[in-house]
Design a protein around this motif. Structure first.
Motif, mmCIF file in Angstrom:
data_model
loop_
_atom_site.group_PDB
_atom_site.id
_atom_site.type_symbol
_atom_site.label_atom_id
_atom_site.label_comp_id
_atom_site.label_asym_id
_atom_site.label_seq_id
_atom_site.Cartn_x
_atom_site.Cartn_y
_atom_site.Cartn_z
ATOM 1 N N PHE A 186 -10.524 -8.258 -7.123
ATOM 2 C CA PHE A 186 -10.235 -8.187 -5.721
ATOM 3 C C PHE A 186 -9.731 -6.558 -5.393
ATOM 4 O O PHE A 186 -9.150 -6.095 -6.531
ATOM 5 N N GLY A 187 -10.072 -6.085 -4.227
ATOM 6 C CA GLY A 187 -9.421 -4.799 -4.002
ATOM 7 C C GLY A 187 -8.462 -5.216 -2.889
ATOM 8 O O GLY A 187 -8.943 -5.789 -1.734
ATOM 9 N N ALA A 188 -7.212 -4.460 -2.690
ATOM 10 C CA ALA A 188 -6.427 -4.888 -1.480
ATOM 11 C C ALA A 188 -5.228 -3.749 -1.406
ATOM 12 O O ALA A 188 -3.990 -3.902 -1.218
ATOM 13 N N GLY A 189 -5.724 -2.294 -1.728
ATOM 14 C CA GLY A 189 -4.899 -1.368 -1.530
ATOM 15 C C GLY A 189 -4.674 -0.846 -2.844
ATOM 16 O O GLY A 189 -5.529 -0.969 -3.899
ATOM 17 N N CYS A 190 -3.332 -0.093 -3.235
ATOM 18 C CA CYS A 190 -3.169 0.291 -4.427
ATOM 19 C C CYS A 190 -3.046 -0.568 -5.574
ATOM 20 O O CYS A 190 -2.468 -1.684 -5.349
ATOM 21 N N PHE A 191 -3.707 -0.431 -6.631
ATOM 22 C CA PHE A 191 -3.952 -1.655 -7.579
ATOM 23 C C PHE A 191 -2.489 -1.635 -8.299
ATOM 24 O O PHE A 191 -2.526 -2.843 -8.990
ATOM 25 N N TRP A 192 -1.578 -0.796 -8.282
ATOM 26 C CA TRP A 192 -0.091 -1.171 -9.095
ATOM 27 C C TRP A 192 0.434 -2.309 -8.202
ATOM 28 O O TRP A 192 0.923 -3.151 -8.934
ATOM 29 N N CYS A 193 0.120 -2.482 -6.930
ATOM 30 C CA CYS A 193 0.717 -3.689 -6.203
ATOM 31 C C CYS A 193 0.201 -4.776 -6.349
ATOM 32 O O CYS A 193 0.904 -5.594 -6.820
ATOM 33 N N VAL A 194 -1.258 -4.740 -6.273
ATOM 34 C CA VAL A 194 -2.023 -5.940 -6.493
ATOM 35 C C VAL A 194 -2.025 -6.594 -8.006
ATOM 36 O O VAL A 194 -1.839 -7.715 -8.007
ATOM 37 N N GLU A 195 -1.838 -5.869 -8.843
ATOM 38 C CA GLU A 195 -1.761 -6.246 -10.198
ATOM 39 C C GLU A 195 -0.385 -6.851 -10.625
ATOM 40 O O GLU A 195 -0.353 -7.908 -11.155
ATOM 41 N N ALA A 196 0.569 -6.158 -9.921
ATOM 42 C CA ALA A 196 1.931 -6.652 -10.192
ATOM 43 C C ALA A 196 2.112 -8.379 -9.287
ATOM 44 O O ALA A 196 2.643 -9.089 -10.000
ATOM 45 N N ILE A 197 1.474 -8.581 -8.382
ATOM 46 C CA ILE A 197 1.678 -9.736 -7.720
ATOM 47 C C ILE A 197 0.495 -10.653 -8.649
ATOM 48 O O ILE A 197 0.922 -11.946 -8.710
ATOM 49 N N PHE A 198 -0.661 -10.295 -8.827
ATOM 50 C CA PHE A 198 -1.536 -11.541 -9.480
ATOM 51 C C PHE A 198 -1.048 -11.730 -11.007
ATOM 52 O O PHE A 198 -1.127 -12.981 -11.400
ATOM 53 N N ALA A 199 -0.490 -10.807 -11.648
ATOM 54 C CA ALA A 199 0.016 -11.198 -13.055
ATOM 55 C C ALA A 199 1.144 -12.043 -12.873
ATOM 56 O O ALA A 199 1.239 -12.629 -14.103
ATOM 57 N N GLN A 236 -7.384 1.052 4.651
ATOM 58 C CA GLN A 236 -6.107 1.513 4.554
ATOM 59 C C GLN A 236 -5.082 0.304 4.132
ATOM 60 O O GLN A 236 -5.350 -0.695 4.737
ATOM 61 N N GLN A 237 -4.108 0.579 3.355
ATOM 62 C CA GLN A 237 -2.909 -0.471 3.237
ATOM 63 C C GLN A 237 -1.788 0.528 3.582
ATOM 64 O O GLN A 237 -1.360 1.510 2.616
ATOM 65 N N GLY A 238 -1.022 0.555 4.576
ATOM 66 C CA GLY A 238 0.201 1.172 4.945
ATOM 67 C C GLY A 238 -0.202 2.895 4.781
ATOM 68 O O GLY A 238 -1.106 2.884 5.584
ATOM 69 N N ASN A 239 0.560 3.539 4.070
ATOM 70 C CA ASN A 239 0.282 4.820 4.220
ATOM 71 C C ASN A 239 -0.841 5.454 3.223
ATOM 72 O O ASN A 239 -1.198 6.516 3.152
ATOM 73 N N ASP A 240 -1.547 4.399 2.441
ATOM 74 C CA ASP A 240 -2.371 4.864 1.669
ATOM 75 C C ASP A 240 -3.727 4.531 2.476
ATOM 76 O O ASP A 240 -4.086 3.340 2.647
ATOM 77 N N LYS A 241 -4.417 5.866 2.483
ATOM 78 C CA LYS A 241 -5.460 5.707 3.423
ATOM 79 C C LYS A 241 -7.026 6.157 2.595
ATOM 80 O O LYS A 241 -6.716 7.112 1.691
ATOM 81 N N GLY A 242 -7.967 5.817 3.053
ATOM 82 C CA GLY A 242 -9.240 6.016 2.112
ATOM 83 C C GLY A 242 -10.202 4.840 1.830
ATOM 84 O O GLY A 242 -9.740 3.690 1.591
ATOM 85 N N THR A 243 -11.357 5.030 1.600
ATOM 86 C CA THR A 243 -12.261 3.801 1.136
ATOM 87 C C THR A 243 -11.942 3.332 -0.138
ATOM 88 O O THR A 243 -12.041 2.122 -0.129
ATOM 89 N N GLN A 244 -11.375 4.199 -1.160
ATOM 90 C CA GLN A 244 -10.737 3.424 -2.217
ATOM 91 C C GLN A 244 -9.776 2.410 -2.123
ATOM 92 O O GLN A 244 -9.307 1.626 -2.930
ATOM 93 N N TYR A 245 -9.159 2.171 -0.998
ATOM 94 C CA TYR A 245 -7.940 1.269 -0.540
ATOM 95 C C TYR A 245 -8.458 0.266 0.347
ATOM 96 O O TYR A 245 -7.858 -0.405 0.875
ATOM 97 N N ARG A 246 -9.825 0.068 0.518
ATOM 98 C CA ARG A 246 -10.246 -0.654 1.419
ATOM 99 C C ARG A 246 -10.186 -2.373 0.757
ATOM 100 O O ARG A 246 -9.910 -2.614 -0.421
ATOM 101 N N SER A 247 -10.194 -3.228 1.677
ATOM 102 C CA SER A 247 -10.073 -4.745 1.568
ATOM 103 C C SER A 247 -11.317 -5.042 0.914
ATOM 104 O O SER A 247 -12.169 -5.136 1.627
ATOM 105 N N VAL A 248 -11.399 -5.717 -0.440
ATOM 106 C CA VAL A 248 -12.836 -6.101 -0.626
ATOM 107 C C VAL A 248 -12.738 -7.295 -1.747
ATOM 108 O O VAL A 248 -11.716 -7.327 -2.608
ATOM 109 N N ILE A 249 -13.816 -8.093 -1.716
ATOM 110 C CA ILE A 249 -13.781 -9.310 -2.624
ATOM 111 C C ILE A 249 -15.150 -8.968 -2.957
ATOM 112 O O ILE A 249 -16.121 -9.025 -2.630
ATOM 113 N N PHE A 250 -15.088 -8.605 -4.630
ATOM 114 C CA PHE A 250 -16.567 -8.833 -5.433
ATOM 115 C C PHE A 250 -16.666 -10.125 -6.050
ATOM 116 O O PHE A 250 -16.010 -10.276 -7.169
#
Length: 301
Positions: free
Chosen positions: A132-145, A210-224
């Motif tokens: 999954f992609g949902a913005g900065c991976f620091w946030c997402v990793e902490a949640i799913f872990a 975009q997620q919050g102030n993090d902007k760019g395609t690297q922060y897109r919402s995506v499901i692989f």
């Protein structure tokens, strides 16, 4: 979905043809299934494929209901298209006596994506994977872990090419990669549907790139997605959420077939757990993690 390249648009949307013997699936014989490049609908199984020596992938059968037949305008050939999205696949021929079924679907490689079947001789684990992609991976990793049933979470990059898979280049937003987490989980303890529920409640899927102030395609919402079942479940979840009108704006989450995952540099591992006192972690990551823990208290380790 992942945007089509100009050549993919030429073949799939403008009914073009790739050069014979140029496609990646001409001599491909791995076990699995072939999906529509445009919408990821399953089209053919590997057991349908045979070598017709014609320069294009050939199949003598299709997944029921996957392919639509239409006579060309000149009445000479029968075009085949994806039943779900109408994307051009190629043409179908009968009466050539190449296989007992006496049918040949002549398909452009560029119109398809291959989804490999699990290797039962090497994949003896009960675990499955989600990416999954949902913005900065620091946030997402902490949640799913923090979830029961999640075995491992690895931050990294997906959606682009290997040569750009590093933090500095991905941060430019020009590599095609998204910051993602690659999750290994035990489906007997947590389901893919539950992981999707966490994903959609832990970020805003309606803000494009975009997620919050993090902007760019690297922060897109995506499901692989790793298989056809995940494609179905992800689409069903999005449809249900759209109908529920939880957000005022439409969901823009991209669904793409999983191709490759490139682990992030080691200093990103468990970043929030190791660097929780840093300003970004305190201002951005911690509030998201705290909110998540309240929402999913029953699912925490």
């Amino acid at each position: 979905m992942k945007p089509l390249t100009d050549f993919e648009k030429y073949v799939i949307e403008q009914k073009g043809t790739e050069r014979p013997f140029s496609g990646e699936y001409v001599n491909h014989d791995a076990k699995g299934q072939y999906l529509c490049k445009k919408c990821l609908a399953p089209l053919y199984k590997s057991e349908h494929k045979f070598n017709a020596h014609c320069g294009w992938p050939a199949f003598d059968d299709e997944i029921p209901g996957a392919v639509k037949r239409t006579i060309d305008a000149d009445g000479q050939r029968v075009e085949i298209t994806c039943f779900q999205c109408g994307g051009h696949l190629g043409h179908v021929f009968e009466g050539e006596q190449l296989t007992p079924k006496n049918v040949r679907h002549c398909v452009n490689s560029v119109s398809m994506i291959f989804q490999a079947a699990p290797d039962s001789t090497t994949n003896l684990s009960i675990s499955e994977f989600a990416t999954f992609g949902a913005g900065c991976f620091w946030c997402v990793e902490a949640i799913f872990a923090a979830l029961k049933g999640v075995i491992k979470v690895q931050s990294g990059y997906a959606g682009g090419e290997a040569r750009h898979a590093n933090y500095d280049s991905v941060c430019s937003g020009r590599t095609g990669h998204a910051e993602v987490v690659h999750i290994e989980f035990d489906p007997s303890m947590i389901s893919y549907d539950e992981l999707l529920e966490v994903l959609f409640k832990s970020h805003d899927p309606t803000t494009l790139n975009q997620q919050g102030n993090d902007k760019g395609t690297q922060y897109r919402s995506v499901i692989f997605t790793h298989n056809a079942e995940q494609i179905l479940k992800a689409n069903q979840m999005i449809e249900q959420l759209q109908q529920a009108r939880i957000w005022p704006n439409p969901i823009v989450t991209e669904i793409s077939a999983f191709e490759n995952f490139y682990p992030a540099e080691s200093y990103h591992d468990d970043y929030f757990a190791k660097h929780g006192e840093q300003p970004y972690c305190q201002m951005v990551v911690k509030p998201k993690v705290d909110k998540f823990k309240k929402l999913f208290a029953d699912k925490l380790k």
